[in-house]
Design a protein around this motif. Structure first.
Motif, PDB file in Angstrom:
ATOM      1  N   GLU A  18       8.809   8.166   2.003  1.00 62.68           N
ATOM      2  CA  GLU A  18       7.516   8.797   2.288  1.00 62.68           C
ATOM      3  C   GLU A  18       6.352   7.909   1.864  1.00 62.68           C
ATOM      4  OE1 GLU A  18       4.983  12.745   0.841  1.00 62.68           O
ATOM      5  OE2 GLU A  18       7.177  12.765   0.794  1.00 62.68           O
ATOM      6  N   SER A  19       6.504   7.197   0.731  1.00 64.68           N
ATOM      7  CA  SER A  19       5.386   6.431   0.197  1.00 64.68           C
ATOM      8  C   SER A  19       5.389   4.970   0.618  1.00 64.68           C
ATOM      9  CB  SER A  19       5.377   6.513  -1.334  1.00 64.68           C
ATOM     10  OG  SER A  19       6.615   6.091  -1.865  1.00 64.68           O
ATOM     11  N   LEU A  20       6.565   4.358   0.814  1.00 60.27           N
ATOM     12  CA  LEU A  20       6.640   2.936   1.141  1.00 60.27           C
ATOM     13  C   LEU A  20       7.383   2.716   2.453  1.00 60.27           C
ATOM     14  CD1 LEU A  20       7.336   1.605  -2.462  1.00 60.27           C
ATOM     15  CD2 LEU A  20       5.178   1.541  -1.209  1.00 60.27           C
ATOM     16  N   LEU A  74       5.624  -5.875   1.424  1.00 63.40           N
ATOM     17  CA  LEU A  74       5.533  -5.205   0.136  1.00 63.40           C
ATOM     18  C   LEU A  74       5.469  -6.281  -0.941  1.00 63.40           C
ATOM     19  CD1 LEU A  74       8.282  -2.484   0.664  1.00 63.40           C
ATOM     20  CD2 LEU A  74       5.821  -2.191   0.883  1.00 63.40           C
ATOM     21  N   PHE A  75       4.423  -6.223  -1.746  1.00 62.99           N
ATOM     22  CA  PHE A  75       4.315  -7.173  -2.852  1.00 62.99           C
ATOM     23  C   PHE A  75       4.518  -6.415  -4.150  1.00 62.99           C
ATOM     24  CE2 PHE A  75       2.398  -9.542  -6.198  1.00 62.99           C
ATOM     25  CZ  PHE A  75       2.892 -10.823  -5.966  1.00 62.99           C
ATOM     26  N   LEU A 101       7.149 -11.191  -2.982  1.00 68.15           N
ATOM     27  CA  LEU A 101       6.829 -10.605  -1.689  1.00 68.15           C
ATOM     28  C   LEU A 101       8.109 -10.291  -0.931  1.00 68.15           C
ATOM     29  CD1 LEU A 101       4.309 -10.166   0.292  1.00 68.15           C
ATOM     30  CD2 LEU A 101       5.037 -12.343   1.309  1.00 68.15           C
ATOM     31  N   PHE A 102       8.132  -9.130  -0.252  1.00 67.28           N
ATOM     32  CA  PHE A 102       9.281  -8.742   0.564  1.00 67.28           C
ATOM     33  C   PHE A 102       8.787  -8.291   1.938  1.00 67.28           C
ATOM     34  CE2 PHE A 102      10.443  -8.186  -3.850  1.00 67.28           C
ATOM     35  CZ  PHE A 102      11.631  -8.895  -3.902  1.00 67.28           C
ATOM     36  N   VAL A 120       3.367  -1.816  -6.642  1.00 64.91           N
ATOM     37  CA  VAL A 120       3.736  -2.313  -5.318  1.00 64.91           C
ATOM     38  C   VAL A 120       2.552  -2.170  -4.373  1.00 64.91           C
ATOM     39  CG1 VAL A 120       5.252  -2.022  -3.327  1.00 64.91           C
ATOM     40  CG2 VAL A 120       6.178  -1.821  -5.636  1.00 64.91           C
ATOM     41  N   LEU A 121       2.153  -3.303  -3.814  1.00 66.11           N
ATOM     42  CA  LEU A 121       1.084  -3.342  -2.824  1.00 66.11           C
ATOM     43  C   LEU A 121       1.709  -3.437  -1.440  1.00 66.11           C
ATOM     44  CD1 LEU A 121      -1.960  -3.751  -2.059  1.00 66.11           C
ATOM     45  CD2 LEU A 121      -1.523  -6.216  -2.289  1.00 66.11           C
ATOM     46  N   GLN A 122       1.330  -2.528  -0.561  1.00 66.67           N
ATOM     47  CA  GLN A 122       1.816  -2.552   0.819  1.00 66.67           C
ATOM     48  C   GLN A 122       0.666  -2.945   1.738  1.00 66.67           C
ATOM     49  OE1 GLN A 122       3.517   1.136   2.259  1.00 66.67           O
ATOM     50  NE2 GLN A 122       4.654   0.076   3.843  1.00 66.67           N
TER      51      GLN A 122
END
Length: 311
Positions: A18-20, A74-75, A101-102, A120-122
């Motif tokens: 839900e969030s990522l 996603l970082f 980073l992914f 986590v930064l998206q």
């Protein structure tokens, strides 16, 4: 959004999806629980404070990349505990202060052997790809902590996660755009300073280590099973581990003992019997576990637990 909480693998998969991005979970602690507190800065840009308690492994599988595509990066800024990230045959060792980073369009694996915390930064893929050349070479590569650009970005991202709820919508949007620019600067610096990605036997060793972490709780997971997972002979697997000064059997045993130690040293896990801890750490019986534990740590599991309770 408020904090989303989970007390099981099923709930955690739902929270992360839900969030990522949708993920598959495996090798979860029976006492696992976690939370995600996320703030949306811009459409497709968000920052999330993620905390987990107990060991866990999450997978972005090839099937999920096809069935649930996400055009985002996603970082992860790692703040607490240890972790391992694997993507594109590269391994990022995640320790407090590091980041990696992914790419959500490709499979990846994250393993956390104990409690952890990360921000986590998206962000959408296109803005970063427009700003960073050869960005595909940077996935699952820990950013160099000595780099000045990385230190600036890490401090900014951590502070942003702490205060994002207090910001007005227009401030969030402005800082969201700034975040993408700062991340791109840090990644460009990493691209100039990072060594060549591991290949050959080094990459195989890292893949085998991750495979071990994913199967610690399975007592049937032996060096032979590890070799079969990798499609190589047991002798070749032993040769690769020998270059790192160990063997498949020793590495598997050491990681199982380390996982057990972390549980036994945690007063919050005192409700779990030593036999249960041994079984969940991949030992077939308590006697074998106790003997190995004493050889490794110079005390019995019961002695460790008693000492932890008295603190």
């Amino acid at each position: 959004m408020g904090a989303l909480r989970a007390n099981s693998a099923e709930e955690w998969a739902e929270v992360l999806g839900e969030s990522l991005v949708p993920l598959t979970l495996t090798n979860m602690s029976t006492a696992f629980h976690g939370s995600v507190e996320q703030t949306v800065l811009l459409p497709g840009v968000s920052v999330a404070d993620i905390r987990t308690h107990g060991h866990s492994t999450v997978l972005r599988t090839d099937r999920l990349t096809r069935a649930e595509p996400r055009e985002s990066y996603l970082f992860s800024l790692h703040l607490g505990g240890d972790g391992i990230g694997l993507q594109n045959e590269r391994e990022a060792v995640l320790q407090p202060g590091t980041g990696a980073l992914f790419d959500a369009t490709r499979p990846y694996r994250l393993h956390f052997p104990a409690d952890s915390r990360e921000v986590v930064l998206q962000v959408p893929r296109r803005p970063l790809r427009d700003r960073v050349d050869d960005i595909d070479e940077l996935s699952s590569r820990a950013l160099p902590v000595e780099d000045a650009a990385w230190r600036v970005f890490a401090a900014f991202l951590r502070e942003l996660a702490d205060v994002s709820k207090e910001l007005a919508p227009e401030q969030r949007a402005e800082l969201g755009r700034t975040t993408i620019d700062l991340l791109a600067t840090a990644l460009r610096a990493a691209a100039r300073g990072e060594p060549t990605a591991p290949t050959g036997r080094q990459a195989l060793l890292r893949a085998m280590r991750c495979c071990v972490m994913d199967n610690l709780a399975d007592p049937a997971f032996t060096p032979s099973a590890l070799a079969r997972h990798q499609g190589i002979s047991l002798r070749y697997a032993a040769d690769v581990f020998a270059e790192a000064g160990t063997s498949p059997a020793m590495f598997i045993r050491d990681q199982r003992l380390k996982a057990a130690y972390q549980v036994l040293a945690d007063p919050r896990q005192s409700h779990r019997t030593i036999a249960v801890v041994a079984a969940h750490s991949g030992f077939a019986d308590r006697t074998t576990f106790t003997r190995a534990f004493v050889r490794q740590y110079g005390m019995t599991p019961a002695d460790l637990r008693a000492g932890s309770r008295s603190r």
